[in-house]
Enzyme design. Sequence first.
Site, PDB file in Angstrom:
ATOM      1  N   LYS A 287       0.842  -1.207   0.000  1.00 34.60           N
ATOM      2  CA  LYS A 287       0.000   0.000   0.000  1.00 34.60           C
ATOM      3  C   LYS A 287       0.876   1.256   0.000  1.00 34.60           C
ATOM      4  O   LYS A 287       0.739   2.126  -0.859  1.00 34.60           O
ATOM      5  CB  LYS A 287      -0.903   0.020   1.241  1.00 34.60           C
ATOM      6  CG  LYS A 287      -1.609   1.351   1.433  1.00 34.60           C
ATOM      7  CD  LYS A 287      -2.449   1.380   2.679  1.00 34.60           C
ATOM      8  CE  LYS A 287      -1.716   1.796   3.928  1.00 34.60           C
ATOM      9  NZ  LYS A 287      -1.402   3.234   4.031  1.00 34.60           N
ATOM     10  N   ASN A 288       1.789   1.327   0.953  1.00 30.95           N
ATOM     11  CA  ASN A 288       2.615   2.538   1.052  1.00 30.95           C
ATOM     12  C   ASN A 288       3.555   2.679  -0.141  1.00 30.95           C
ATOM     13  O   ASN A 288       4.060   3.773  -0.403  1.00 30.95           O
ATOM     14  CB  ASN A 288       3.431   2.528   2.352  1.00 30.95           C
ATOM     15  CG  ASN A 288       2.558   2.829   3.562  1.00 30.95           C
ATOM     16  OD1 ASN A 288       1.388   3.178   3.410  1.00 30.95           O
ATOM     17  ND2 ASN A 288       3.121   2.680   4.751  1.00 30.95           N
TER      18      ASN A 288
ATOM     19  N   CYS B  83      -3.660  13.407  12.996  1.00 29.51           N
ATOM     20  CA  CYS B  83      -4.269  12.100  12.832  1.00 29.51           C
ATOM     21  C   CYS B  83      -4.510  11.535  14.222  1.00 29.51           C
ATOM     22  O   CYS B  83      -4.285  12.218  15.212  1.00 29.51           O
ATOM     23  CB  CYS B  83      -3.389  11.182  12.002  1.00 29.51           C
ATOM     24  SG  CYS B  83      -1.972  10.607  12.881  1.00 29.51           S
TER      25      CYS B  83
ATOM     26  N   ARG C 187       0.829  15.637  12.777  1.00 31.06           N
ATOM     27  CA  ARG C 187       1.820  15.076  11.855  1.00 31.06           C
ATOM     28  C   ARG C 187       2.154  16.180  10.863  1.00 31.06           C
ATOM     29  O   ARG C 187       1.474  16.353   9.857  1.00 31.06           O
ATOM     30  CB  ARG C 187       1.272  13.831  11.162  1.00 31.06           C
ATOM     31  CG  ARG C 187       1.132  12.679  12.132  1.00 31.06           C
ATOM     32  CD  ARG C 187       0.493  11.472  11.485  1.00 31.06           C
ATOM     33  NE  ARG C 187       1.358  10.821  10.501  1.00 31.06           N
ATOM     34  CZ  ARG C 187       0.969   9.765   9.783  1.00 31.06           C
ATOM     35  NH1 ARG C 187      -0.233   9.279   9.923  1.00 31.06           N
ATOM     36  NH2 ARG C 187       1.797   9.205   8.916  1.00 31.06           N
TER      37      ARG C 187
ATOM     38  N   ASP D 143       5.266   0.985  12.000  1.00 27.84           N
ATOM     39  CA  ASP D 143       4.011   0.394  11.516  1.00 27.84           C
ATOM     40  C   ASP D 143       3.798  -1.037  12.022  1.00 27.84           C
ATOM     41  O   ASP D 143       2.735  -1.615  11.768  1.00 27.84           O
ATOM     42  CB  ASP D 143       3.968   0.419   9.980  1.00 27.84           C
ATOM     43  CG  ASP D 143       3.633   1.802   9.449  1.00 27.84           C
ATOM     44  OD1 ASP D 143       3.256   2.675  10.247  1.00 27.84           O
ATOM     45  OD2 ASP D 143       3.749   2.020   8.228  1.00 27.84           O
TER      46      ASP D 143
ATOM     47  N   ARG E 257      -8.426  -0.016   5.158  1.00 34.30           N
ATOM     48  CA  ARG E 257      -7.562   0.939   4.458  1.00 34.30           C
ATOM     49  C   ARG E 257      -6.253   0.292   4.027  1.00 34.30           C
ATOM     50  O   ARG E 257      -5.641   0.716   3.043  1.00 34.30           O
ATOM     51  CB  ARG E 257      -7.211   2.123   5.375  1.00 34.30           C
ATOM     52  CG  ARG E 257      -8.306   3.123   5.554  1.00 34.30           C
ATOM     53  CD  ARG E 257      -7.801   4.303   6.338  1.00 34.30           C
ATOM     54  NE  ARG E 257      -6.565   4.820   5.753  1.00 34.30           N
ATOM     55  CZ  ARG E 257      -5.763   5.685   6.355  1.00 34.30           C
ATOM     56  NH1 ARG E 257      -6.064   6.136   7.554  1.00 34.30           N
ATOM     57  NH2 ARG E 257      -4.669   6.111   5.771  1.00 34.30           N
TER      58      ARG E 257
HETATM   59  C1  UD1 Z   1       5.004   7.013   6.211  1.00 33.59           C
HETATM   60  C2  UD1 Z   1       4.053   5.831   6.140  1.00 33.59           C
HETATM   61  C3  UD1 Z   1       3.539   5.472   7.529  1.00 33.59           C
HETATM   62  C4  UD1 Z   1       4.719   5.248   8.470  1.00 33.59           C
HETATM   63  C5  UD1 Z   1       5.698   6.401   8.431  1.00 33.59           C
HETATM   64  C6  UD1 Z   1       6.960   6.136   9.222  1.00 33.59           C
HETATM   65  C7  UD1 Z   1       3.033   6.098   3.957  1.00 33.59           C
HETATM   66  C8  UD1 Z   1       1.828   6.438   3.174  1.00 33.59           C
HETATM   67  N1  UD1 Z   1       2.939   6.201   5.280  1.00 33.59           N
HETATM   68  O1  UD1 Z   1       4.247   8.105   6.729  1.00 33.59           O
HETATM   69  O2  UD1 Z   1       2.759   4.297   7.412  1.00 33.59           O
HETATM   70  O3  UD1 Z   1       4.242   5.077   9.785  1.00 33.59           O
HETATM   71  O4  UD1 Z   1       6.083   6.686   7.093  1.00 33.59           O
HETATM   72  O5  UD1 Z   1       7.610   5.027   8.737  1.00 33.59           O
HETATM   73  O6  UD1 Z   1       4.048   5.692   3.419  1.00 33.59           O
HETATM   74  N2  UD1 Z   1       7.764  14.711  10.133  1.00 33.59           N
HETATM   75  C9  UD1 Z   1       7.995  16.063  10.382  1.00 33.59           C
HETATM   76  N3  UD1 Z   1       7.819  16.947   9.351  1.00 33.59           N
HETATM   77  C10 UD1 Z   1       7.438  16.544   8.107  1.00 33.59           C
HETATM   78  C11 UD1 Z   1       7.216  15.170   7.862  1.00 33.59           C
HETATM   79  C12 UD1 Z   1       7.397  14.280   8.904  1.00 33.59           C
HETATM   80  O7  UD1 Z   1       8.339  16.446  11.495  1.00 33.59           O
HETATM   81  O8  UD1 Z   1       7.298  17.396   7.219  1.00 33.59           O
HETATM   82  C13 UD1 Z   1       7.961  13.756  11.230  1.00 33.59           C
HETATM   83  C14 UD1 Z   1       6.688  12.981  11.574  1.00 33.59           C
HETATM   84  O9  UD1 Z   1       5.857  13.701  12.469  1.00 33.59           O
HETATM   85  C15 UD1 Z   1       7.278  11.727  12.179  1.00 33.59           C
HETATM   86  C16 UD1 Z   1       8.559  11.496  11.371  1.00 33.59           C
HETATM   87  O10 UD1 Z   1       8.861  12.756  10.785  1.00 33.59           O
HETATM   88  O11 UD1 Z   1       7.614  11.942  13.527  1.00 33.59           O
HETATM   89  C17 UD1 Z   1       8.436  10.457  10.277  1.00 33.59           C
HETATM   90  O12 UD1 Z   1       7.293  10.723   9.491  1.00 33.59           O
HETATM   91  P1  UD1 Z   1       7.227  10.349   7.942  1.00 33.59           P
HETATM   92  O13 UD1 Z   1       8.326   9.391   7.631  1.00 33.59           O
HETATM   93  O14 UD1 Z   1       7.150  11.590   7.141  1.00 33.59           O
HETATM   94  O15 UD1 Z   1       5.826   9.597   7.843  1.00 33.59           O
HETATM   95  P2  UD1 Z   1       4.835   9.579   6.624  1.00 33.59           P
HETATM   96  O16 UD1 Z   1       5.576   9.702   5.342  1.00 33.59           O
HETATM   97  O17 UD1 Z   1       3.697  10.485   6.878  1.00 33.59           O
END
Ligand code: UD1
Length: 419
Positions: A22-23, A116, A121, A304, A396
Site C-alpha cells: 500500500k505505502n 491524525c 503530523r 508500523d 484501508r
Molecule cells: C510514512 C508511512 C507510515 C509510516 C511512516 C513512518 C506512507 C503512506 N505512510 O508516513 O505508514 O508510519 O512513514 O515510517 O508511506 N515529520 C515532520 N515533518 C514533516 C514530515 C514528517 O516532522 O514534514 C515527522 C513525523 O511527524 C514523524 C517522522 O517525521 O515523527 C516520520 O514521518 P514520515 O516518515 O514523514 O511519515 P509519513 O511519510 O507520513
Amino acid sequence: MDKFVIHGGGKLRGTIMVGGSKNGTLPLMAAALLTKGVTSISGSPHLQDVATMSNVLRVSGARVYGKRHELKIDTATCNHFEAPYDLVKTMRASFYVLGPLVARYGRARVSLPGGCAWGPRPVDLHLKGLEALGAQIKNDHGYIEARAKYLVGATFEFDKVSVGATAQLVMAATLARGVSRLVNTAKEPEILMLVQMLRKMGAQIQELPDGLKITGVRKLKPVHITVMPDRIEAGTYIAAATLAGGSLRIENCPIDHLSAAMDVFSRAGAVMKKAGPRVLVVQGPKVIKPMEISTAPFPGFPTDLQAQLMAVLSMARGTSIITDTVYHDRFTHVAELKRLGADISVSGNSAIIQGVASLTGAEVMATDLRASAALVIAGLRARGTTKLDRVYHIDRGYEHIEEKFNAVGARIERIKEAM
Ligand code: UD1
C-alpha cells in the site's frame, strides 16, 4: 460501519499470501502526474487508500481505470491542479501530489492533511524542501498553494528522516532545472521502488552515501511498474503466528525488507525458516519472551509494526518496553489492548508491558490502521469472543484480512452494518 466478531483461541495453520504494498503504491500513483500519458501499475492492492488516491488524481483531471490489482493512470487530460480537503483529510498521502503538480504544471493547491489519531503530523519538511527548490509557498485557509515557473535544483538536508517528504522532493526534483542533492533521505524500500520507477521514466537519480543526487530532466515518459509485496502486511502475519501459535507459510513475503522484524519476532520466540526466495515459514513459540525495543526508520524496526508487536508482548513471560522514536504518541491501541486484559502503561514515548497469562475477548474499537491489526491478532489469541468496531480502519491497509486469516484456521465474521 462494519464490525468483526473474532472467536479466539485457535492456532493458525496453512498458507497466507501477502498483497502488493500500500505505502509503495501511493507515491507511484502520484509520480504518474510527472508525465503525460498512461502509467500502469501492476500488483497494486485493492484498498480504500488506493481508491482515495485514485480520486485525488481524478480531481486533477487524470483518468484512473483498470482491473483489480492493475491500475492505469492517464494524465493526458490533467487540467486542475488541486487536491481538496475532503480527500486529503481521509488520507495523508494525498499530499504527495503537491510536488509532482508544481514540478510539471507550475502550480498546485493542496489541502493540508492536518493531524491524525496519534497526534500532529507536520508537513514542514515537504514545504521547506519545495521552497528550497524555488517554489513559492502560501498557506491560504488550510490549503497550501505552491507556484514556480520552474523548479530549480538545490541542496536540501532533512533534519529528520521522513518517508513522505523524501518521496515528495525526489519526485519534484526530477523535473527541476539543475542538480539537487537531498541529504538524510529515508531509505525505506517504498522509496527505493519510487526511485526505480522514476529512473525508468527517464529521471537521473544517483544514490549517495547520505542521500540522493538528482539531475533534473525536461520530460519524463510514462512507464509500467510492478509493486513489491507489502512488508507491513507480511510483518502482521509474522506477529499473528507468534501470538496465536501454530505455523504459517507466508507467500509473496518480502523477506529482504523484513530483517529487523524477523529478528525481533525471533527474539520473542518465533521460529522462522526461509522456504524460497519469497516464502517464509513462521512457527509460534510455546513461551513468548519479553524484550526492550525501539522503532526506527528503515532498516530499523518499523513503527508500523509497533502495535502488532505490543499485542504479542502483552502475553510475554516478563516485562517488555517498546519505545516509538518515530511517532511519540502512537499508542491509541494501548487502551483497547487493556480491555482484552493486557497490562500496559505509557510513559513518554515508551510503553511498559507486563506480560499476562491470558487475554480475554471484549468489545474494542479500531482507532487507526495498525492499531486495528494489533487488535485482530490479539483477538485471535484471546479466550472467547472479541468484537472489533470500526474495521474501516483495517480495510484501508489490508485486503480482506478476515478472509485471509479464516483460510488459515481463524474464525472472524464480518458484520455488515449500514451507515
Ligand atoms: C510514512 C508511512 C507510515 C509510516 C511512516 C513512518 C506512507 C503512506 N505512510 O508516513 O505508514 O508510519 O512513514 O515510517 O508511506 N515529520 C515532520 N515533518 C514533516 C514530515 C514528517 O516532522 O514534514 C515527522 C513525523 O511527524 C514523524 C517522522 O517525521 O515523527 C516520520 O514521518 P514520515 O516518515 O514523514 O511519515 P509519513 O511519510 O507520513
